[in-house]
Design a protein around this motif. Structure first.
Motif, PDB file in Angstrom:
ATOM      1  N   UNK A   1      22.820  49.783  17.036  1.00 19.13           N
ATOM      2  CA  UNK A   1      23.504  49.134  15.930  1.00 19.13           C
ATOM      3  C   UNK A   1      22.658  49.205  14.688  1.00 19.13           C
ATOM      4  N   UNK A   2      22.968  48.358  13.716  1.00 24.57           N
ATOM      5  CA  UNK A   2      22.133  48.317  12.519  1.00 24.57           C
ATOM      6  C   UNK A   2      20.778  47.704  12.831  1.00 24.57           C
ATOM      7  N   UNK A   3      19.840  47.877  11.937  1.00 27.60           N
ATOM      8  CA  UNK A   3      18.483  47.371  12.133  1.00 27.60           C
ATOM      9  C   UNK A   3      18.473  45.851  12.215  1.00 27.60           C
TER      10      UNK A   3
ATOM     11  N   UNK B   1      24.073  40.929  24.357  1.00 26.71           N
ATOM     12  CA  UNK B   1      23.923  39.881  23.337  1.00 26.71           C
ATOM     13  C   UNK B   1      23.970  40.572  21.978  1.00 26.71           C
ATOM     14  N   UNK B   2      24.921  40.188  21.156  1.00 23.70           N
ATOM     15  CA  UNK B   2      25.064  40.795  19.841  1.00 23.70           C
ATOM     16  C   UNK B   2      24.802  39.753  18.762  1.00 23.70           C
ATOM     17  N   UNK B   3      23.998  40.149  17.779  1.00 22.35           N
ATOM     18  CA  UNK B   3      23.809  39.334  16.579  1.00 22.35           C
ATOM     19  C   UNK B   3      24.751  39.865  15.510  1.00 22.35           C
ATOM     20  N   UNK B   4      25.514  38.953  14.906  1.00 22.59           N
ATOM     21  CA  UNK B   4      26.541  39.347  13.942  1.00 22.59           C
ATOM     22  C   UNK B   4      26.317  38.585  12.637  1.00 22.59           C
ATOM     23  N   UNK B   5      26.255  39.344  11.560  1.00 18.87           N
ATOM     24  CA  UNK B   5      26.109  38.733  10.240  1.00 18.87           C
ATOM     25  C   UNK B   5      27.439  38.851   9.505  1.00 18.87           C
TER      26      UNK B   5
ATOM     27  N   UNK C   1      32.890  40.820   8.723  1.00 18.07           N
ATOM     28  CA  UNK C   1      31.612  41.147   9.355  1.00 18.07           C
ATOM     29  C   UNK C   1      30.824  42.082   8.441  1.00 18.07           C
ATOM     30  N   UNK C   2      29.587  41.738   8.160  1.00 21.65           N
ATOM     31  CA  UNK C   2      28.718  42.557   7.314  1.00 21.65           C
ATOM     32  C   UNK C   2      27.949  43.566   8.146  1.00 21.65           C
ATOM     33  N   UNK C   3      27.364  43.139   9.247  1.00 21.73           N
ATOM     34  CA  UNK C   3      26.577  44.023  10.106  1.00 21.73           C
ATOM     35  C   UNK C   3      26.435  43.380  11.474  1.00 21.73           C
TER      36      UNK C   3
END
Length: 410
Positions: free
Chosen positions: A129-131, A235-239, A87-89
């Motif tokens: 979280x992160x931007x 809802x989480x966005x994961x990169x 996971x990056x961010x």
């Protein structure tokens, strides 16, 4: 070769040429518009969202009982997600591009007191979280990202708050300030009422498509607000790192399910899957239109072949007489080819009018742009080529009829 004898021969039996010309006209009108709609739909489905779709995923949970520590839940979830190898961010988001569930804000105006506005925008929350800019992989082309002190906490059960600053897409900036090229530092208003909230643009991203992604320019009208939204729905966005998406997201799902037992997993999907779901209708329409186009061309070609073959059988005596009088094979071949070109040209002339009339109807019903002249030209050439290829076989058989045989079978 003179054209008049060919026309005279066709006029003695008008039904067959008229049927072929009508078939060519109808095929041209439908195929021309179908090809344009196919191109338009496929181009719409291929539009970039501005995000790093290849490495992005979303995961959603819904509570099945009341959650009192929403902020702490979000913090722990994000810690668990970021601890997963690959996971990056990650960040909490209220929506994703092409997600089809959209938060929008209408009536945006550049001047307070402006009474009319057709400008609306999708409103992305840059949550805990992160931007969002960093997680989505957006291209910040002007200004800056949010600073920590600009974030606000928003509990929908308690109050309604708006941020003081936003990041907008270039498309939204151009809609709000026509003719301008720089938007950072500009102020606009969230509505056209006298008490509408003023927000200042601190950054501009090149592109961020909306969840609904309409075919119009409104698809690129988006803004991001620094809002920590305290909602039990998560809802989480994961990169993830390239090539690690499936493995990492499986681990993310397991880690989040292990944290709490008061919520259920709604779904987990990649941004690529969101794209496929959003544009399934466009892709289906394009596929159906391709099938219809191929079918119509095959039917038209079959009709020309069948009619030309019938004409060859009916004119065996005429062919034999011409051959006996010295006509060469290429003369017979050229006769049938020219005859087909005349019929096809008549059908094309009528078909052009039908194509434009059909396009006018589709412009009103489907809101597609008007048919470019290039499509008419390409389809015209295609119909001429199709007609010549279809008649070539029967014409060659007619040219190969021996003069003596043709005379004896008269």
């Amino acid at each position: 070769m003179e054209i008049r004898p060919i026309i005279s021969a066709m006029m003695r039996n008008k039904t067959a040429p008229l049927l072929i010309a009508a078939q060519v006209a109808l095929t041209l009108a439908i195929v021309c518009n179908a090809l344009y709609i196919i191109r338009d739909r496929l181009a719409t489905a291929a539009r970039p969202t501005g995000a790093d779709e290849r490495n992005l995923s979303e995961i959603r949970f819904y509570p099945h009982r009341q959650i009192s520590d929403i902020k702490e839940m979000q913090r722990r979830d994000l810690e668990a997600i970021r601890a997963v190898p690959g996971v990056v961010s990650a960040t909490w988001v209220n929506q994703i591009p092409l997600g089809q569930s959209s938060w929008n804000w209408g009536g945006l105006v550049a001047e307070r007191g402006q009474t009319e506005s057709s400008v609306s925008a999708t409103f992305y929350f840059d949550g805990q979280g992160e931007s969002v800019v960093d997680v989505f992989g957006l291209n910040l082309i002007e200004g800056r990202n949010f600073t920590p002190e600009e974030y606000i906490e928003y509990n929908p059960a308690v109050e309604r708050r708006n941020p003081d600053v936003v990041i907008v897409t270039r498309a939204l900036g151009e809609a709000l300030f026509p003719g301008e090229t720089s938007f950072a530092g500009r102020t606009f208003y969230l509505g056209n009422s006298p008490d509408a909230s003023a927000v200042r643009i601190v950054g501009v991203v090149e592109k961020l498509q909306s969840p609904s992604a309409p075919a119009s320019d409104r698809a690129e009208s988006s803004m991001i607000g620094p809002i920590h939204y305290l909602d039990p729905f998560t809802r989480y966005a994961v990169r993830t790192e390239p090539g690690q998406q499936d493995r990492a997201m499986t681990a993310v799902e397991e880690a989040l399910l292990a944290l709490r037992n008061d919520r259920v997993l709604l779904n987990r999907r990649t941004f690529a899957e969101a794209r496929e779901s959003r544009y399934s209708g466009e892709n289906l329409m394009a596929g159906l239109l391709i099938a219809v186009t191929v079918f119509l061309l095959m039917i038209t070609a079959s009709g020309i072949v069948g009619m030309a073959s019938l004409w060859v059988n009916q004119r065996r005596k005429q062919i034999g007489v011409r051959r006996a009088l010295g006509a060469m094979k290429h003369d017979i071949l050229r006769y049938f080819l020219v005859e087909n070109v005349l019929i096809t040209t008549g059908g094309i002339v009528v078909g052009l009018g039908l194509a434009l009339a059909l396009n006018n109807f589709l412009v009103g019903e489907l809101e597609i742009p008007r048919l470019p002249v290039a499509y008419l030209g390409v389809t015209m050439v295609a119909m001429w080529v199709l007609g010549l290829l279809a008649v070539a076989g029967p014409a060659w058989r007619a040219a190969a009829v021996p003069p003596a045989t043709a005379t004896r079978t008269a």
